[in-house]
Design a protein around this motif. Sequence first.
Motif, PDB file in Angstrom:
ATOM      1  N   ILE A  87      48.275  -0.395  10.416  1.00  0.00           N
ATOM      2  CA  ILE A  87      47.971   0.346   9.200  1.00  0.00           C
ATOM      3  C   ILE A  87      46.667  -0.239   8.654  1.00  0.00           C
ATOM      4  CG2 ILE A  87      48.783   1.000   6.909  1.00  0.00           C
ATOM      5  CD1 ILE A  87      51.641   0.310   7.902  1.00  0.00           C
ATOM      6  N   HIS A  88      45.710   0.618   8.303  1.00  0.00           N
ATOM      7  CA  HIS A  88      44.391   0.111   7.921  1.00  0.00           C
ATOM      8  C   HIS A  88      43.667   1.067   6.977  1.00  0.00           C
ATOM      9  CE1 HIS A  88      43.677   2.811  11.323  1.00  0.00           C
ATOM     10  NE2 HIS A  88      42.442   2.966  10.849  1.00  0.00           N
ATOM     11  N   ASN A  89      42.564   0.569   6.408  1.00  0.00           N
ATOM     12  CA  ASN A  89      41.679   1.419   5.623  1.00  0.00           C
ATOM     13  C   ASN A  89      40.317   1.484   6.301  1.00  0.00           C
ATOM     14  OD1 ASN A  89      40.201  -0.899   5.005  1.00  0.00           O
ATOM     15  ND2 ASN A  89      40.717  -0.899   2.830  1.00  0.00           N
ATOM     16  N   HIS A  90      39.346   2.140   5.645  1.00  0.00           N
ATOM     17  CA  HIS A  90      38.006   2.283   6.198  1.00  0.00           C
ATOM     18  C   HIS A  90      36.936   1.799   5.226  1.00  0.00           C
ATOM     19  CE1 HIS A  90      39.555   5.577   9.144  1.00  0.00           C
ATOM     20  NE2 HIS A  90      39.617   4.383   9.680  1.00  0.00           N
ATOM     21  N   LYS A  91      37.293   0.788   4.439  1.00  0.00           N
ATOM     22  CA  LYS A  91      36.318   0.138   3.540  1.00  0.00           C
ATOM     23  C   LYS A  91      35.613   1.149   2.630  1.00  0.00           C
ATOM     24  CE  LYS A  91      35.512  -3.652   3.439  1.00  0.00           C
ATOM     25  NZ  LYS A  91      34.828  -4.690   4.195  1.00  0.00           N
ATOM     26  N   ASP A  92      36.375   2.100   2.103  1.00  0.00           N
ATOM     27  CA  ASP A  92      35.863   3.097   1.153  1.00  0.00           C
ATOM     28  C   ASP A  92      34.804   4.016   1.755  1.00  0.00           C
ATOM     29  OD1 ASP A  92      37.513   2.127  -0.933  1.00  0.00           O
ATOM     30  OD2 ASP A  92      36.042   0.549  -1.380  1.00  0.00           O
ATOM     31  N   GLN A  93      34.800   4.153   3.079  1.00  0.00           N
ATOM     32  CA  GLN A  93      33.873   5.074   3.732  1.00  0.00           C
ATOM     33  C   GLN A  93      34.622   6.323   4.187  1.00  0.00           C
ATOM     34  OE1 GLN A  93      30.727   4.119   3.405  1.00  0.00           O
ATOM     35  NE2 GLN A  93      31.586   2.261   2.531  1.00  0.00           N
ATOM     36  N   HIS A 146      46.098   4.459   6.560  1.00  0.00           N
ATOM     37  CA  HIS A 146      46.858   5.203   7.574  1.00  0.00           C
ATOM     38  C   HIS A 146      46.997   4.378   8.845  1.00  0.00           C
ATOM     39  CE1 HIS A 146      42.617   5.947   8.454  1.00  0.00           C
ATOM     40  NE2 HIS A 146      42.993   6.079   9.716  1.00  0.00           N
ATOM     41  N   SER A 147      47.816   4.867   9.738  1.00  0.00           N
ATOM     42  CA  SER A 147      47.887   4.340  11.102  1.00  0.00           C
ATOM     43  C   SER A 147      47.809   5.518  12.065  1.00  0.00           C
ATOM     44  CB  SER A 147      49.173   3.538  11.332  1.00  0.00           C
ATOM     45  OG  SER A 147      50.305   4.372  11.151  1.00  0.00           O
ATOM     46  N   VAL A 148      47.406   5.232  13.301  1.00  0.00           N
ATOM     47  CA  VAL A 148      47.294   6.256  14.339  1.00  0.00           C
ATOM     48  C   VAL A 148      48.049   5.774  15.553  1.00  0.00           C
ATOM     49  CG1 VAL A 148      45.691   7.571  15.792  1.00  0.00           C
ATOM     50  CG2 VAL A 148      44.985   6.881  13.483  1.00  0.00           C
ATOM     51  N   CYS A 171      37.708  -4.217   8.144  1.00  0.00           N
ATOM     52  CA  CYS A 171      38.609  -3.360   7.388  1.00  0.00           C
ATOM     53  C   CYS A 171      39.810  -4.178   6.942  1.00  0.00           C
ATOM     54  CB  CYS A 171      39.045  -2.142   8.202  1.00  0.00           C
ATOM     55  SG  CYS A 171      40.180  -2.502   9.562  1.00  0.00           S
ATOM     56  N   VAL A 172      40.600  -3.595   6.057  1.00  0.00           N
ATOM     57  CA  VAL A 172      41.825  -4.240   5.618  1.00  0.00           C
ATOM     58  C   VAL A 172      42.983  -3.677   6.432  1.00  0.00           C
ATOM     59  CG1 VAL A 172      43.411  -4.609   3.679  1.00  0.00           C
ATOM     60  CG2 VAL A 172      40.935  -4.598   3.292  1.00  0.00           C
ATOM     61  N   VAL A 173      43.830  -4.572   6.963  1.00  0.00           N
ATOM     62  CA  VAL A 173      45.037  -4.146   7.675  1.00  0.00           C
ATOM     63  C   VAL A 173      46.256  -4.549   6.853  1.00  0.00           C
ATOM     64  CG1 VAL A 173      43.979  -4.222   9.963  1.00  0.00           C
ATOM     65  CG2 VAL A 173      45.126  -6.257   9.068  1.00  0.00           C
ATOM     66  N   TYR A 174      47.325  -3.776   7.030  1.00  0.00           N
ATOM     67  CA  TYR A 174      48.506  -3.918   6.190  1.00  0.00           C
ATOM     68  C   TYR A 174      49.765  -4.005   7.041  1.00  0.00           C
ATOM     69  CZ  TYR A 174      45.267  -1.753   2.820  1.00  0.00           C
ATOM     70  OH  TYR A 174      44.176  -1.447   2.042  1.00  0.00           O
ATOM     71  N   SER A 175      50.756  -4.703   6.537  1.00  0.00           N
ATOM     72  CA  SER A 175      52.112  -4.653   7.076  1.00  0.00           C
ATOM     73  C   SER A 175      53.015  -4.108   5.981  1.00  0.00           C
ATOM     74  CB  SER A 175      52.601  -6.032   7.515  1.00  0.00           C
ATOM     75  OG  SER A 175      53.997  -5.973   7.810  1.00  0.00           O
ATOM     76  N   ALA A 176      53.520  -2.898   6.195  1.00  0.00           N
ATOM     77  CA  ALA A 176      54.403  -2.295   5.202  1.00  0.00           C
ATOM     78  C   ALA A 176      55.720  -3.061   5.106  1.00  0.00           C
ATOM     79  CB  ALA A 176      54.661  -0.830   5.553  1.00  0.00           C
TER      80      ALA A 176
END
Length: 198
Positions: A87-93, A146-148, A171-176
């Motif tokens: 799960i990650h973001n795109h640094k506000d891009q 999101h994740s893919v 980027c920032v990654v997450y563990s739900a």
Amino acid sequence: MAQVGQQTNTDLVTAAKFVTNLRALPESAFSSITRVLEFLRANPIAPESLEPFLFWDRGHYTRNLIDHTDVYDLIAVCWEVGQGSSIHNHKDQNCWMSVPIGRLTVQNYHVVHQDLASQTCELIPTDKIEMNTSNPVAVDPQNPVHSVYNEREWNERAVSVHLYSRPFDSCVVYSAEQKTCGEIKLCYTSQYGIPTRR
């Protein structure tokens, strides 16, 4: 995740022609998601023309740089059966994705809480979307996490083409499950068809 209807029977373009057409877009086109999403629908990439940029790894999906400018990065991501991203973001891009080969699932999340200093977060899963050859998508700038993944049950490789504006290298990654998050550095498996040394 934004969508624009279904793909029309537009002629496929080569990866080289796609890049040429992409570079002709004004910089302002990348500031919102609509125009580039329409561009993806109008310029579906011929799968065989991506072959020089495709590198596979049974242990992890691969990130392969096709084109880079000050405005965007264009990347082909190769997914073996069952592979998925964190799960990650795109640094506000802004980010747009198409799938010239196979199909992929995108799971979106709403970030309830995020604190990078303490590396804690809370996420809620929201909608789930299938990307395929007729359904390019744009990441929602308001909820970009999101994740893919390439569903194991589909039993086929997949290739997605990701367009990021502007370029970013972390980027920032997450563990739900663990409610943790942290920033990671991004790297390429190949650049312009040449494998990178690791």
